[in-house]
Design a protein around this motif. Sequence first.
Motif, mmCIF file in Angstrom:
data_model
loop_
_atom_site.group_PDB
_atom_site.id
_atom_site.type_symbol
_atom_site.label_atom_id
_atom_site.label_comp_id
_atom_site.label_asym_id
_atom_site.label_seq_id
_atom_site.Cartn_x
_atom_site.Cartn_y
_atom_site.Cartn_z
ATOM 1 N N VAL A 51 0.850 -1.194 0.000
ATOM 2 C CA VAL A 51 0.000 0.000 0.000
ATOM 3 C C VAL A 51 0.884 1.242 0.000
ATOM 4 C CG1 VAL A 51 -1.603 1.368 1.408
ATOM 5 C CG2 VAL A 51 -1.939 -1.095 1.180
ATOM 6 N N LEU A 52 0.540 2.194 -0.855
ATOM 7 C CA LEU A 52 1.191 3.503 -0.847
ATOM 8 C C LEU A 52 0.116 4.566 -0.681
ATOM 9 C CD1 LEU A 52 3.601 5.407 -1.125
ATOM 10 C CD2 LEU A 52 3.228 5.370 -3.619
ATOM 11 N N PHE A 53 0.258 5.395 0.340
ATOM 12 C CA PHE A 53 -0.653 6.513 0.551
ATOM 13 C C PHE A 53 -0.046 7.753 -0.083
ATOM 14 C CE2 PHE A 53 -2.459 10.152 2.589
ATOM 15 C CZ PHE A 53 -3.796 9.813 2.737
ATOM 16 N N LEU A 54 -0.821 8.478 -0.879
ATOM 17 C CA LEU A 54 -0.412 9.751 -1.474
ATOM 18 C C LEU A 54 -1.224 10.859 -0.836
ATOM 19 C CD1 LEU A 54 -0.361 8.934 -5.303
ATOM 20 C CD2 LEU A 54 1.495 8.730 -3.660
ATOM 21 N N GLY A 55 -0.569 11.956 -0.471
ATOM 22 C CA GLY A 55 -1.316 13.039 0.137
ATOM 23 C C GLY A 55 -0.556 14.339 0.209
ATOM 24 N N THR A 56 -1.234 15.324 0.754
ATOM 25 C CA THR A 56 -0.642 16.629 0.982
ATOM 26 C C THR A 56 -0.381 16.782 2.472
ATOM 27 O OG1 THR A 56 -2.832 17.634 1.193
ATOM 28 C CG2 THR A 56 -1.811 17.672 -1.001
ATOM 29 N N CYS A 57 0.527 17.693 2.802
ATOM 30 C CA CYS A 57 0.827 17.936 4.212
ATOM 31 C C CYS A 57 1.225 19.397 4.397
ATOM 32 C CB CYS A 57 1.931 17.004 4.716
ATOM 33 S SG CYS A 57 3.555 17.238 3.954
ATOM 34 N N GLY A 58 1.274 19.792 5.661
ATOM 35 C CA GLY A 58 1.745 21.123 6.015
ATOM 36 C C GLY A 58 3.109 21.023 6.662
ATOM 37 N N ARG A 59 3.859 22.097 6.583
ATOM 38 C CA ARG A 59 5.182 22.129 7.220
ATOM 39 C C ARG A 59 5.123 22.986 8.475
ATOM 40 N NH1 ARG A 59 9.028 26.380 3.921
ATOM 41 N NH2 ARG A 59 7.569 28.111 4.014
ATOM 42 N N TYR A 60 5.859 22.537 9.495
ATOM 43 C CA TYR A 60 5.919 23.284 10.742
ATOM 44 C C TYR A 60 6.948 24.394 10.707
ATOM 45 C CZ TYR A 60 3.068 19.701 13.033
ATOM 46 O OH TYR A 60 2.055 18.843 13.407
ATOM 47 N N ASP A 61 8.012 24.207 9.937
ATOM 48 C CA ASP A 61 9.107 25.185 9.925
ATOM 49 C C ASP A 61 9.877 25.067 8.613
ATOM 50 O OD1 ASP A 61 10.817 22.936 10.247
ATOM 51 O OD2 ASP A 61 10.786 23.159 12.424
ATOM 52 N N ALA A 62 11.045 25.691 8.551
ATOM 53 C CA ALA A 62 11.808 25.793 7.310
ATOM 54 C C ALA A 62 12.613 24.541 6.952
ATOM 55 C CB ALA A 62 12.745 27.002 7.387
ATOM 56 N N ARG A 63 12.483 23.461 7.708
ATOM 57 C CA ARG A 63 13.180 22.227 7.320
ATOM 58 C C ARG A 63 12.676 21.705 5.978
ATOM 59 N NH1 ARG A 63 12.251 18.763 12.635
ATOM 60 N NH2 ARG A 63 10.482 20.211 12.762
ATOM 61 N N LEU A 64 11.435 22.016 5.656
ATOM 62 C CA LEU A 64 10.854 21.644 4.373
ATOM 63 C C LEU A 64 10.400 22.911 3.663
ATOM 64 C CD1 LEU A 64 8.644 18.654 5.596
ATOM 65 C CD2 LEU A 64 10.736 18.491 4.223
ATOM 66 N N ALA A 65 10.434 22.894 2.344
ATOM 67 C CA ALA A 65 9.967 24.029 1.539
ATOM 68 C C ALA A 65 8.607 23.678 0.940
ATOM 69 C CB ALA A 65 10.968 24.318 0.418
ATOM 70 N N LEU A 66 7.862 24.691 0.560
ATOM 71 C CA LEU A 66 6.608 24.447 -0.141
ATOM 72 C C LEU A 66 6.893 23.637 -1.409
ATOM 73 C CD1 LEU A 66 4.663 27.810 0.219
ATOM 74 C CD2 LEU A 66 4.202 25.645 1.386
ATOM 75 N N PHE A 67 6.076 22.660 -1.662
ATOM 76 C CA PHE A 67 6.141 21.733 -2.787
ATOM 77 C C PHE A 67 7.267 20.705 -2.675
ATOM 78 C CE2 PHE A 67 3.762 25.343 -4.681
ATOM 79 C CZ PHE A 67 2.556 24.687 -4.864
ATOM 80 N N ASP A 68 7.963 20.630 -1.537
ATOM 81 C CA ASP A 68 8.883 19.510 -1.320
ATOM 82 C C ASP A 68 8.068 18.226 -1.279
ATOM 83 O OD1 ASP A 68 11.274 20.877 -1.198
ATOM 84 O OD2 ASP A 68 11.539 20.664 0.978
ATOM 85 N N CYS A 69 8.594 17.199 -1.905
ATOM 86 C CA CYS A 69 7.987 15.872 -1.857
ATOM 87 C C CYS A 69 8.796 15.033 -0.881
ATOM 88 C CB CYS A 69 7.998 15.232 -3.243
ATOM 89 S SG CYS A 69 6.982 16.120 -4.454
ATOM 90 N N LEU A 70 8.106 14.252 -0.046
ATOM 91 C CA LEU A 70 8.809 13.487 0.977
ATOM 92 C C LEU A 70 8.230 12.091 1.109
ATOM 93 C CD1 LEU A 70 7.174 13.401 4.066
ATOM 94 C CD2 LEU A 70 7.282 15.822 3.525
ATOM 95 N N TRP A 71 9.038 11.202 1.668
ATOM 96 C CA TRP A 71 8.613 9.852 2.017
ATOM 97 C C TRP A 71 8.472 9.822 3.530
ATOM 98 C CZ3 TRP A 71 7.154 6.340 -1.448
ATOM 99 C CH2 TRP A 71 6.915 5.042 -1.007
ATOM 100 N N ALA A 72 7.334 9.419 4.015
ATOM 101 C CA ALA A 72 7.110 9.368 5.467
ATOM 102 C C ALA A 72 7.884 8.189 6.046
ATOM 103 C CB ALA A 72 5.629 9.225 5.762
ATOM 104 N N SER A 73 8.951 8.472 6.767
ATOM 105 C CA SER A 73 9.727 7.397 7.386
ATOM 106 C C SER A 73 8.949 6.764 8.526
ATOM 107 C CB SER A 73 11.073 7.921 7.893
ATOM 108 O OG SER A 73 10.881 8.983 8.818
ATOM 109 N N GLU A 74 8.142 7.590 9.194
ATOM 110 C CA GLU A 74 7.262 7.110 10.260
ATOM 111 C C GLU A 74 6.116 8.091 10.418
ATOM 112 O OE1 GLU A 74 9.054 7.059 14.165
ATOM 113 O OE2 GLU A 74 9.721 9.124 13.996
#
Length: 193
Positions: A51-74
């Motif tokens: 199973v692969l879940f695809l979705g959108t998320c919000g960032r808490y701070d500048a560690r991620l930029a808008l439109f960064d794509c990430l793999w949820a490690s946990e």
Amino acid sequence: MRLLLSAFAPELGPLAGNPPPGWETATVGVGAVTAAAATARLLVERRPEAVLFLGTCGRYDARLALFDCLWASEAVATSLEEVQGGAYRPGLERVRWESTLPGPLAAHSVAVPPAITKTAEGAARLASVAPAEHLELTGVFAACHGAGVPCGGALVVVNDVGPDAQAQWKANHAEGSRRLVEALRESGFFGRG
């Protein structure tokens, strides 16, 4: 067969009506509890090998930029009240579920609170848990772990967590979902056996 999930069809981007060969799509609804129940039902009905879940998320701070794509490690079940010390969970309650499906994107932990955080102060506090906030991933991962089905989550950052999150999400979610699918296609992820 492998299963692509999202909270609602627009987050599947261009894959909503045209999944890659060997994949099927489904939606699980909004929120961790709803997603857990729907995922458990889909695992029984469709019996996917992963199973692969695809979705959108919000960032808490500048560690991620808008439109960064990430793999949820946990996926980490948490709440602002817990982080502030006003609530706790029983020691036996599981709060972390790891991705068990290897992915091609930068790996990050994802916080899964029971509701969207709408203050900058709340975002700053929850940033101690993870760089990103999402609402369904603990439910999806918990159901997959319980069934022994490998799972992963690919997310795209479309808003800053805080008072302007809803407006940013509305403006960016479609483009973000398109970019996430493009990043997964370019990585060759869907061509893997």
